[in-house]
Design a protein around this motif. Structure first.
Motif, mmCIF file in Angstrom:
data_model
loop_
_atom_site.group_PDB
_atom_site.id
_atom_site.type_symbol
_atom_site.label_atom_id
_atom_site.label_comp_id
_atom_site.label_asym_id
_atom_site.label_seq_id
_atom_site.Cartn_x
_atom_site.Cartn_y
_atom_site.Cartn_z
ATOM 1 N N ILE A 150 -2.167 -1.480 -3.815
ATOM 2 C CA ILE A 150 -2.021 -1.652 -5.259
ATOM 3 C C ILE A 150 -2.961 -2.701 -5.852
ATOM 4 O O ILE A 150 -3.096 -2.803 -7.056
ATOM 5 C CB ILE A 150 -0.576 -2.020 -5.628
ATOM 6 N N ASP A 153 -4.763 -1.104 -8.070
ATOM 7 C CA ASP A 153 -5.034 0.141 -7.333
ATOM 8 C C ASP A 153 -6.389 0.188 -6.643
ATOM 9 O O ASP A 153 -6.834 1.248 -6.217
ATOM 10 C CB ASP A 153 -4.871 1.366 -8.253
ATOM 11 N N THR A 174 0.872 -1.182 0.000
ATOM 12 C CA THR A 174 0.000 0.000 0.000
ATOM 13 C C THR A 174 0.905 1.226 0.000
ATOM 14 O O THR A 174 1.788 1.341 0.848
ATOM 15 C CB THR A 174 -0.906 -0.003 1.261
#
Ligand code: ADP
Length: 509
Positions: free
Chosen positions: A297, A351, A271
């Motif tokens: 991510i 993401d 992250t």
């Protein structure tokens, strides 16, 4: 060319002859009970043509595989069904080999067997490759186990030395900073090495759980304590809702907190700075569900199943840098499954963050809900230990351990081999002996045995210090006369507790 017209000119017998000439397999005909065998093609591959099924079995089939072959034949005849079996044979050049034998029954309209048509394919080369792959894999597992074990040895003295530095108030702030860096990186190394050891234990099937009733809350708190500094450093917001203290699971407490430590570590790692990590626990039907979510991510759908495999890790083209070995998640999954639970991942893609959910059986439903027996009451007197003998052939390990023990006011003698240990135990009469097991010439087991077999030798408290921390290593240490077994690198706090718990070995005279 008109294929159909051409076909019409060729009769079935010609076609059959062409087929058995073209094939590289051996082709047979067998009588319904396999007592008669007629070789049709592939003479060079078997020893000699024979018409007798019995001769064929006794001459061509490897002795160790004859029973297997015979029962496969009996079964095929009984059930009128094809046979398909891989077995060893003797080839015409006298060498051994492997074949895959297949046979199909030709049946009358009433289902009676008229004869069998069989083939044998030479699969020797594939079998050899398979066996060398298996051998290579086994060696890799062994290498991994040895590597992890060897890596542990130098960590023990480093850990001691850092601890020593902590006990000395360092005046210089820069020095303190440097020491703390070593401390943090060392913790990281110790975890990596421990993970590596766990991987090899799992692949060698050597992990055993110590199941107990564990308050889930406590296991999660332990995991959180371990990862909090990293979360803070990454500027993540940690949103934690701990379960009520009465939720219990039947589990190995250390392993459960290892599972969540791995998941939280990943959430922090994957992250970007300043993200949000959420830990939730809830009761579900006979289970508890603990989830770790992050705003990081994410994981593309096609990778989600694979990330639980050993050594699967982020690729350079994922655009993130990682420092892992790709074993955290596979260990987590194996440990969850050993507990009879399961682990799942969800991510809406790159993401969009990830959610890892772990389901563990809660105590009422757990197979292993038997609480572990209460620990035996301490058999040690309540006086602090005064004199300690440290025995280790790794001089750095021995000296650094002596150093931190001396700092806490203990008198310490050091021996670098078994013989010296036996001399010093006479001269120094220590209360406690901390002894390495793997030493050249005379190993720790032998020293312990000798100490115990000399008159008065039962009064010393013997503690084994080893890199091998499996249940059977502990068992062996206890059987050889040790009172305790600690795995290297020993946490100085654990050692301090052990020494504070007393000096004299036995309460009885
Ligand atoms: P490591 O982190 O050492 O690479 P793991 O087995 O823990 O190994 O994880 C395997 C891979 O799964 C990681 O390399 C990463 O690509 C992916 N992964 C694990 N956790 C997360 C997460 N929370 N968010 C995004 N990707 C993750």
């Amino acid at each position: 060319m008109d294929v159909d017209a051409h076909h019409a000119q060729t009769d079935d017998a010609d076609r059959f002859r062409a087929l058995i000439t073209a094939t590289s397999d051996v082709v047979y005909r067998m009588s319904p009970d396999w007592s008669q065998v007629r070789l049709l093609a592939g003479r060079e591959f078997v020893a000699q043509a024979t018409d007798s099924g019995r001769v064929w079995m006794e001459r061509d089939v490897h002795p160790d595989d004859r029973a297997l072959m015979q029962s496969a034949i009996d079964e095929a005849i009984r059930d009128t069904k094809p046979l398909d079996l891989e077995h060893r044979i003797l080839r015409s050049d006298g060498t051994g080999g492997w074949t895959r034998s297949r046979a199909v029954p030709m049946l009358t309209r009433d289902g009676e067997i008229v004869e069998w048509i069989g083939t044998a394919s030479d699969v020797t080369a594939r079998k050899q490759v398979e066996s060398s792959l298996r051998e290579a894999d086994r060696r890799k597992d062994e290498l991994l186990a040895t590597l992890a074990h060897e890596l542990r040895n130098p960590l023990a003295p480093i850990r001691n030395a850092v601890h020593f530095m902590k006990l000395h108030a360092l005046p210089d702030e820069e020095l303190r900073g440097a020491r703390d860096i070593i401390d943090r990186q060392l913790q990281h190394m110790i975890r990596l090495v421990d993970d590596l050891l766990d991987v090899s234990r799992i692949t060698l099937g050597q992990i055993t759980l110590r199941i107990d009733r564990v308050p889930l809350r406590r296991a999660l708190e332990d995991a959180l304590d371990a990862v909090a500094p990293a979360a803070l450093a990454a500027g993540h917001e940690l949103d934690v809702q701990l379960p009520p203290p009465d939720i219990e699971i039947a589990a190995d407490a250390t392993r459960v907190s290892q599972i969540f430590q791995n998941l939280l570590d990943n959430a922090i790692k994957y992250t970007p700075q300043g993200g949000r990590i959420v830990l939730r626990a809830e009761r579900a039907d006979g289970h508890v569900r603990v989830s770790v979510s992050d705003s990081g991510i994410g994981i593309p759908a096609e990778r989600q199943e694979r990330i639980f495999d050993f050594f699967t890790r982020a690729q350079p083209d994922d655009g993130i840098k990682t420092n892992g070995l790709g074993i955290g998640l596979s260990l987590a999954r194996q440990l969850v499954e050993l507990h009879g639970g399961r682990i799942e991942v969800e991510s809406e893609g790159p993401d969009r963050g990830s959610v890892f959910s772990v389901y563990l059986p809660s105590t009422a439903h757990a197979a292993a809900a038997e609480p572990a027996p209460a620990p035996a009451p301490a058999k040690l007197a309540d006086a602090a230990t005064r004199r300690v003998l440290v025995v280790d052939d790794n001089r750095d390990a021995a000296d650094s351990l002596a150093m931190i023990l001396e700092m806490s006011g203990t008198q310490v003698a050091v021996a670098y081999d078994g013989a010296q240990a036996l001399v010093l135990i006479e001269e120094e009469t220590p209360d406690v002996v901390l002894m390495d097991i793997g030493m050249p010439v005379m190993d720790g087991y032998e020293v312990a045995r000798r100490i115990r077999s000399t008159p008065g030798g039962e009064r010393f408290r013997l503690v084994a210090l080893t890199g091998w921390g499996q249940a059977d290593d502990k068992q062996r240490a206890l059987e050889t006369g040790f009172d305790e077994h600690l795995t290297k690198p020993v946490d100085p706090a654990v050692l301090a507790e052990l020494l504070a718990s007393g000096a004299a070995r036995r309460l009885s005279p």
